[in-house]
Motif scaffolding. Structure first.
Motif, PDB file in Angstrom:
ATOM      1  N   PRO A   1     -77.232 112.621-103.027  1.00  0.00           N
ATOM      2  CA  PRO A   1     -77.669 112.633-101.591  1.00  0.00           C
ATOM      3  C   PRO A   1     -76.511 112.587-100.693  1.00  0.00           C
ATOM      4  O   PRO A   1     -76.409 113.139 -99.697  1.00  0.00           O
ATOM      5  CB  PRO A   1     -78.733 111.524-101.474  1.00  0.00           C
ATOM      6  CG  PRO A   1     -79.396 111.129-102.691  1.00  0.00           C
ATOM      7  CD  PRO A   1     -78.181 111.646-103.525  1.00  0.00           C
ATOM      8  N   ASP A   2     -75.429 111.736-101.002  1.00  0.00           N
ATOM      9  CA  ASP A   2     -74.163 111.628-100.259  1.00  0.00           C
ATOM     10  C   ASP A   2     -73.323 112.707-100.394  1.00  0.00           C
ATOM     11  O   ASP A   2     -72.116 112.850 -99.567  1.00  0.00           O
ATOM     12  CB  ASP A   2     -73.390 110.290-100.839  1.00  0.00           C
ATOM     13  CG  ASP A   2     -73.968 109.050-100.394  1.00  0.00           C
ATOM     14  OD1 ASP A   2     -73.408 108.269-100.870  1.00  0.00           O
ATOM     15  OD2 ASP A   2     -74.877 108.855 -99.518  1.00  0.00           O
ATOM     16  N   ASP A   3     -73.645 113.702-101.210  1.00  0.00           N
ATOM     17  CA  ASP A   3     -72.810 115.155-101.083  1.00  0.00           C
ATOM     18  C   ASP A   3     -73.565 115.855-100.316  1.00  0.00           C
ATOM     19  O   ASP A   3     -72.966 116.961 -99.855  1.00  0.00           O
ATOM     20  CB  ASP A   3     -72.896 115.865-102.393  1.00  0.00           C
ATOM     21  CG  ASP A   3     -72.286 114.828-103.709  1.00  0.00           C
ATOM     22  OD1 ASP A   3     -72.839 114.560-104.694  1.00  0.00           O
ATOM     23  OD2 ASP A   3     -71.273 114.305-103.517  1.00  0.00           O
ATOM     24  N   THR A   4     -74.478 115.488 -99.321  1.00  0.00           N
ATOM     25  CA  THR A   4     -75.149 116.462 -98.437  1.00  0.00           C
ATOM     26  C   THR A   4     -74.143 116.713 -97.152  1.00  0.00           C
ATOM     27  O   THR A   4     -73.638 115.569 -96.565  1.00  0.00           O
ATOM     28  CB  THR A   4     -76.232 115.946 -97.730  1.00  0.00           C
ATOM     29  OG1 THR A   4     -77.381 115.874 -98.933  1.00  0.00           O
ATOM     30  CG2 THR A   4     -76.969 116.775 -96.576  1.00  0.00           C
ATOM     31  N   ALA A   5     -73.820 117.969 -97.054  1.00  0.00           N
ATOM     32  CA  ALA A   5     -72.783 118.227 -95.895  1.00  0.00           C
ATOM     33  C   ALA A   5     -72.704 119.798 -95.806  1.00  0.00           C
ATOM     34  O   ALA A   5     -73.116 120.333 -96.498  1.00  0.00           O
ATOM     35  CB  ALA A   5     -71.283 117.689 -96.328  1.00  0.00           C
TER      36      ALA A   5
ATOM     37  N   GLN B   1     -74.242 125.111 -96.026  1.00  0.00           N
ATOM     38  CA  GLN B   1     -74.838 124.016 -96.114  1.00  0.00           C
ATOM     39  C   GLN B   1     -75.244 123.261 -97.445  1.00  0.00           C
ATOM     40  O   GLN B   1     -75.864 124.383 -98.381  1.00  0.00           O
ATOM     41  CB  GLN B   1     -75.734 123.768 -95.049  1.00  0.00           C
ATOM     42  CG  GLN B   1     -76.869 122.503 -95.071  1.00  0.00           C
ATOM     43  CD  GLN B   1     -76.212 121.462 -94.434  1.00  0.00           C
ATOM     44  OE1 GLN B   1     -75.716 121.285 -93.290  1.00  0.00           O
ATOM     45  NE2 GLN B   1     -76.125 120.393 -95.157  1.00  0.00           N
ATOM     46  N   VAL B   2     -75.049 122.350 -97.651  1.00  0.00           N
ATOM     47  CA  VAL B   2     -75.573 121.928 -99.305  1.00  0.00           C
ATOM     48  C   VAL B   2     -76.348 120.547 -98.820  1.00  0.00           C
ATOM     49  O   VAL B   2     -75.937 119.773 -98.182  1.00  0.00           O
ATOM     50  CB  VAL B   2     -74.215 121.570-100.130  1.00  0.00           C
ATOM     51  CG1 VAL B   2     -74.909 120.640-101.275  1.00  0.00           C
ATOM     52  CG2 VAL B   2     -73.425 122.701-100.477  1.00  0.00           C
TER      53      VAL B   2
ATOM     54  N   GLY C   1     -77.402 125.469-100.532  1.00  0.00           N
ATOM     55  CA  GLY C   1     -78.720 125.360-100.545  1.00  0.00           C
ATOM     56  C   GLY C   1     -79.242 123.743-100.726  1.00  0.00           C
ATOM     57  O   GLY C   1     -78.487 123.058-100.647  1.00  0.00           O
ATOM     58  N   LEU C   2     -80.580 124.004-101.156  1.00  0.00           N
ATOM     59  CA  LEU C   2     -81.282 122.606-101.176  1.00  0.00           C
ATOM     60  C   LEU C   2     -81.130 122.385-102.828  1.00  0.00           C
ATOM     61  O   LEU C   2     -81.668 123.273-103.586  1.00  0.00           O
ATOM     62  CB  LEU C   2     -82.604 122.636-100.772  1.00  0.00           C
ATOM     63  CG  LEU C   2     -83.716 121.546-100.996  1.00  0.00           C
ATOM     64  CD1 LEU C   2     -82.980 120.057-100.456  1.00  0.00           C
ATOM     65  CD2 LEU C   2     -85.025 121.831-100.729  1.00  0.00           C
TER      66      LEU C   2
ATOM     67  N   SER D   1     -77.296 120.904-110.093  1.00  0.00           N
ATOM     68  CA  SER D   1     -75.822 121.638-109.743  1.00  0.00           C
ATOM     69  C   SER D   1     -76.097 122.554-108.836  1.00  0.00           C
ATOM     70  O   SER D   1     -77.047 123.124-108.531  1.00  0.00           O
ATOM     71  CB  SER D   1     -75.433 122.030-111.070  1.00  0.00           C
ATOM     72  OG  SER D   1     -75.314 120.922-112.016  1.00  0.00           O
ATOM     73  N   LEU D   2     -74.764 123.264-108.322  1.00  0.00           N
ATOM     74  CA  LEU D   2     -74.843 124.119-107.406  1.00  0.00           C
ATOM     75  C   LEU D   2     -73.104 124.775-107.471  1.00  0.00           C
ATOM     76  O   LEU D   2     -72.369 123.960-107.355  1.00  0.00           O
ATOM     77  CB  LEU D   2     -75.069 123.479-106.079  1.00  0.00           C
ATOM     78  CG  LEU D   2     -75.312 124.805-104.810  1.00  0.00           C
ATOM     79  CD1 LEU D   2     -76.770 125.372-105.331  1.00  0.00           C
ATOM     80  CD2 LEU D   2     -75.834 123.929-103.825  1.00  0.00           C
TER      81      LEU D   2
END
Length: 117
Positions: free
Chosen positions: A86-90, A112-113, A9-10, A16-17
């Motif tokens: 933001p660099d963990d977006t993937a 998607q994260v 998610g966003l 945390s997620l």
């Protein structure tokens, strides 16, 4: 072998997620499992692994922020992600493997994260 990722998610930076992977079609409890990710425009990157004895390994980029775990009764593997950047977006994928090499073709659809304000 079937692997189904979920829970992406966003999330805002610093948040945390927890993402999950449901496994079936093989003897889960005796299999090493890994998470890998692919950021936009980049190659596949190994993130973390957990072995049948419970030992874990992490990429330097996530060490201290991410925690991998497994439930051998539910045939699930999890990735708790804290202090997200933001660099963990993937797109995050799980794999039946002790390590995921760059360029590996993975089976699942991924989750998607997105880390953004």
């Amino acid at each position: 072998v079937q692997l189904v990722e979920s829970g992406g998610g966003l999330v805002q930076p610093g948040g945390s997620l927890r993402i999950s992977c449901a496994a079936s079609g093989f003897t889960f409890s005796s299999s090493p499992m890994s998470w890998a990710r692919q950021a936009p425009g980049k190659g596949l990157e190994w993130v973390s692994s957990i072995f049948p004895d419970g030992s874990t390994h992490y990429a330097d980029s996530v060490q201290g922020r991410f925690t991998i775990s497994r439930d051998n009764v539910k045939n699930m593997v999890y990735l708790q992600m804290n202090s997200l950047k933001p660099d963990d977006t993937a797109v995050y994928y799980c794999a039946k493997a002790g390590y995921v090499r760059p360029g590996t073709a993975l089976r699942g659809q991924g989750t998607q994260v997105t880390v953004s304000l």
